[in-house]
Enzyme design. Structure first.
Site, short mmCIF file in Angstrom:
data_model
loop_
_atom_site.label_atom_id
_atom_site.label_comp_id
_atom_site.label_asym_id
_atom_site.label_seq_id
_atom_site.Cartn_x
_atom_site.Cartn_y
_atom_site.Cartn_z
N SER A 51 5.88 -19.13 -43.84
CA SER A 51 4.95 -20.71 -43.72
C SER A 51 4.07 -20.86 -42.45
CB SER A 51 5.99 -21.77 -43.50
OG SER A 51 6.71 -21.61 -42.38
N ASP A 307 6.41 -30.14 -35.74
CA ASP A 307 7.36 -30.06 -36.77
C ASP A 307 8.91 -29.61 -36.66
OD1 ASP A 307 7.58 -28.36 -38.23
OD2 ASP A 307 6.82 -28.78 -39.91
N HIS A 310 8.07 -25.70 -36.87
CA HIS A 310 6.81 -25.03 -36.31
C HIS A 310 5.75 -25.27 -35.31
CE1 HIS A 310 7.42 -25.21 -41.46
NE2 HIS A 310 6.92 -23.91 -40.93
#
Ligand SMILES: *[C@@H]1O[C@H](CO)[C@@H](O)[C@H](O)[C@H]1NC(C)=O
Length: 332
Positions: A51, A307, A310
């Site tokens: 990610s 978040d 991240h």
């Protein structure tokens, strides 16, 4: 599990940032010359991992791990593209700094075709890891499948641009690889796959480093030469882990940070070995943390995380500077 943006008080040390700035400054002249509207300094940026660098592949696969909805993409033209961030990711900044497009498209995004991928492509998948078992936790794309997509990409590229041009692109592209956090946080320490029973943490580090070496050898054999491989960040400082660190009063999980540091040392040694073994392989380790000052997480910057996992675009831009500088050094 990773979806709710919140601005936890976190985590990087000013020293970490300064080391990256220093690295960027060393090659700063070249980086500046490479940015802007000038002729690209490399034909393409090609990206593998999780990610931290997935620009939208998970949108089109059967996983719950997605970010193609607001407030993701809040500060990005085009909105929620599937980037786990308010804005752009490091490969986007690297691409732009090298004179290529400001956004690197995801390979599975139907809005893009091989003509777009000829200057940059992302095979990464959020939630993936070096261990096959990690990708299976959330049904995302495992690294071996990313390599399969890379092979398919080369066939499509040869058809589109001709064999010689395709070979040129593959050999001269800059490769960005960022993966590993999920192997620890979504697999080993989440106790979901049984790896924690099978391996001590030191053995698991060795297992992951062996998988990384396999991966890096596979893309070398497929023609990649200028490759950056990112080490782990302070994984014990991501907001999710701080929240879970009740005994530690919500501070960073120092055990996890130490695991990351030990793993990084092993990765660096593996990279040095591969460079010696594989002729012409310009493989570089990207230091996301500073080894000397062990990730003091007291200098909380509430803008560090977007978040529970991240970093914000601001931090991604910063990480990208280091990667760009190292990438440019690989061209010499
Ligand atoms: C991971 O899965 C791929 C595809 O099934 C397989 O080829 C590879 O050997 C696996 N790696 C390990 C270490 O088991």
């Amino acid at each position: 599990m990773l979806m709710a943006p919140h601005h936890a008080r976190s985590s990087t040390s000013a020293t970490v940032l300064m080391v990256l700035v220093a690295a960027a400054v060393v090659v700063g002249g070249a980086a500046a010359a490479a940015s802007g509207k000038k002729k690209p300094v490399v034909p393409a940026v090609i990206v593998f991992g999780d990610s931290t660098v997935d620009t939208g592949n998970n949108n089109v696969i059967g996983t719950v791990l997605k970010s193609n909805f607001p407030p993701y993409g809040r500060d990005l033209q085009g909105g929620a593209t599937g980037r786990f961030c308010n804005g752009r990711l490091p490969p986007d900044f690297v691409s732009e700094a090298l004179g290529l497009p400001p956004l690197v498209p995801a390979y599975l995004d139907p809005a893009y075709g091989i003509e777009d991928f000829a200057t940059g492509v992302v095979f990464a998948s959020a939630g993936s890891g070096l261990d096959n078992a990690t990708a299976s936790v959330l049904a995302v794309i495992p690294m071996w499948k990313e390599v399969e997509y890379f092979k398919e990409y080369q066939r499509r590229l040869a058809k589109h641009a001709g064999r010689a041009r395709a070979r040129h692109i593959v050999a001269n592209a800059v490769y960005v690889v960022s993966v590993g956090t999920n192997d620890f946080l979504e697999n080993y320490y989440l106790l979901v796959t049984g790896r924690f029973l099978q391996f001590t943490v030191a053995e698991y580090q060795d297992f992951l480093v062996a998988r990384a070496a396999e991966f890096l050898t596979a893309i070398y054999r497929l023609g990649a030469r200028r490759v950056t491989f990112a080490g782990l960040s302070a994984i014990g400082c991501v907001p999710l882990e701080r929240t879970l660190n009740l005994l530690g009063g919500g501070g960073c999980n120092e055990e996890y940070n130490q695991v990351a540091r030990d793993y990084n040392v092993k990765v660096k040694a593996m990279i040095a070995r591969l460079r010696a073994e594989l002729r012409g392989y310009r493989l570089a380790y990207i230091n996301v943390c500073n080894d000397k000052s062990p990730l003091t997480c007291d200098d909380a910057d509430k803008y560090f995380f977007w978040d529970s996992f991240h970093p914000t675009e601001k931090i991604n831009r910063f990480f990208a500077k280091g990667t760009t500088a190292v990438s440019l050094s690989l061209l010499r």
